[in-house]
Design an enzyme around this catalytic site. Structure first.
Site, PDB file in Angstrom:
ATOM      1  N   GLU A  88       0.828  -1.217   0.000  1.00  0.00           N
ATOM      2  CA  GLU A  88       0.000   0.000   0.000  1.00  0.00           C
ATOM      3  C   GLU A  88       0.862   1.268   0.000  1.00  0.00           C
ATOM      4  OE1 GLU A  88      -2.960  -0.338  -0.703  1.00  0.00           O
ATOM      5  OE2 GLU A  88      -3.709  -2.225   0.135  1.00  0.00           O
ATOM      6  N   HIS A 119      -2.579   1.730   8.489  1.00  0.00           N
ATOM      7  CA  HIS A 119      -3.660   0.946   7.880  1.00  0.00           C
ATOM      8  C   HIS A 119      -3.835  -0.355   8.657  1.00  0.00           C
ATOM      9  CE1 HIS A 119      -6.161  -1.180   5.065  1.00  0.00           C
ATOM     10  NE2 HIS A 119      -5.211  -2.040   4.741  1.00  0.00           N
ATOM     11  N   HIS A 175      -6.916  -3.709   9.828  1.00  0.00           N
ATOM     12  CA  HIS A 175      -8.127  -4.460   9.457  1.00  0.00           C
ATOM     13  C   HIS A 175      -8.963  -4.769  10.707  1.00  0.00           C
ATOM     14  CE1 HIS A 175      -5.825  -6.360   5.729  1.00  0.00           C
ATOM     15  NE2 HIS A 175      -6.026  -5.066   5.605  1.00  0.00           N
ATOM     16  N   GLU A 223     -16.914  10.645  23.824  1.00  0.00           N
ATOM     17  CA  GLU A 223     -15.613  11.252  23.516  1.00  0.00           C
ATOM     18  C   GLU A 223     -15.308  11.283  22.018  1.00  0.00           C
ATOM     19  OE1 GLU A 223     -11.885   9.248  24.074  1.00  0.00           O
ATOM     20  OE2 GLU A 223     -12.857   7.364  24.510  1.00  0.00           O
ATOM     21  N   HIS A 260     -12.784  -3.940   3.859  1.00  0.00           N
ATOM     22  CA  HIS A 260     -11.332  -4.122   3.894  1.00  0.00           C
ATOM     23  C   HIS A 260     -10.701  -3.624   5.196  1.00  0.00           C
ATOM     24  CE1 HIS A 260      -7.248  -3.854   1.613  1.00  0.00           C
ATOM     25  NE2 HIS A 260      -7.051  -3.830   2.917  1.00  0.00           N
TER      26      HIS A 260
HETATM   27  O1  2HA Z   1      -1.846  -7.167   3.345  1.00  0.00           O
HETATM   28  O2  2HA Z   1      -3.431  -4.814   4.352  1.00  0.00           O
HETATM   29  O3  2HA Z   1      -4.190  -3.731   2.089  1.00  0.00           O
HETATM   30  C1  2HA Z   1      -1.548  -5.847   3.496  1.00  0.00           C
HETATM   31  C2  2HA Z   1      -2.783  -5.085   3.379  1.00  0.00           C
HETATM   32  C3  2HA Z   1      -3.201  -4.668   2.039  1.00  0.00           C
HETATM   33 ZN    ZN Z   2      -5.321  -3.977   3.993  1.00  0.00          ZN
END
Ligand code: 2HA
Ligand code: ZN
Length: 277
Positions: free
Chosen positions: A116, A140, A142, A170, A211
């Protein structure tokens, strides 16, 4: 000074490990990057290599020309970062056009920076410009609850922001600008990077439908805290929706206006719409 002893590296590793232990980084899921300060680069520079080839970024980031970043490696597991940072992390430098990067440290068993990288760098470019260089972290992850909500809520910034705000008093104080959402897109490329960086012009958090989520902030602590706050709020919303489709009571638009006054934050009226009963 040893690179692994640098405060920014220790903070980065702690953040990655905290994220893993939160359950946000299955397998190689998620990625993290930090824009290194010039004075930090100076301290570590004798330990950097200068012989690696230049590799295309896959996006154009002229505003980041010459900048150094600490990033997670593509395909590397967050679970391994604490025990093996030299194999799972990389320091890269952007060339003078903002088109290529050069590996300066790390990835000792081979590999590339995060898949990414285009999204990370385009988000950094926006945040560097919009915060006078204050923001240095893009994260980033998940997290399960925020992803779950992208299957049942309309994919609209106004709806996600308002529903997350309602779940914890909050929240509007922690992310007064709100959160953005993009519909499902192919990850890893320039198109999703452009869509995400557009949202980063307005928000510090951008949700990727089905995602995950990107968060931006000044440092490791505040950026992790933002991710944690949003995911906690999403967890409460999942619990509420699991019990009932309607709330008996909630925080109202006027409650939010009172909160904004008391905490001296400005909450955009577009999030304080009246709902159909
Ligand atoms: O695997 O999270 O978006 C890495 C990620 C891709
Ligand atoms: Zn990801």
């Amino acid at each position: 000074m040893k690179i692994l002893d640098m405060t920014f590296v220790r903070g980065f590793i702690r953040m990655a490990d905290d994220g893993f232990r939160m359950g946000w980084h299955e397998r190689n899921g998620g990625n993290l990057s930090y824009r290194i300060k010039p004075e930090e680069v100076e301290i570590i520079s004798p330990r950097l290599r200068h012989d690696s080839p230049f590799v295309p970024i896959g996006a154009s980031v002229p505003d980041l020309a010459g900048e150094y970043f600490l990033v997670t490696g593509s395909g590397k597991f967050f679970r391994d970062i604490k025990d093996d940072p030299e194999a799972t992390l990389a320091i890269i430098q952007i060339d003078d056009k903002g088109e290529n990067y050069q590996l300066k440290w790390g990835l000792v068993e081979g590999g590339k920076p995060t898949s990414e990288l285009p999204s990370h760098l385009m988000n950094h470019a926006v945040k560097k410009r919009m915060t006078d260089g204050r923001y240095r972290v893009i994260y980033h992850a998940h997290p399960a609850n925020i992803i779950a909500l992208t299957f049942v809520l309309p994919l609209e910034d106004e709806v996600f922001t308002r529903e997350l705000w309602e779940m914890a008093t909050e929240c509007p104080v922690v992310f007064p600008d709100g959160v953005g959402v993009v519909g499902w897109m192919v990850p890893g490329g320039e198109e999703i990077a452009i869509a995400t960086s557009r949202l980063m012009e307005k928000y510090d958090a951008a949700i990727w439908a089905h995602h995950g989520i990107f968060c931006a902030g000044e440092g490791a602590h505040s950026t992790f805290g933002l991710m944690h706050t949003i995911e906690k709020s999403a967890e409460i919303l999942v619990k509420v929706l699991s019990m009932s489709q309607s709330k008996k009571q909630t925080i109202t638009p006027d409650n939010f206006r009172d909160l904004a006054k008391a905490f001296e934050v400005s909450l955009p009226e577009k999030f304080l719409y009246e709902k159909d009963k």
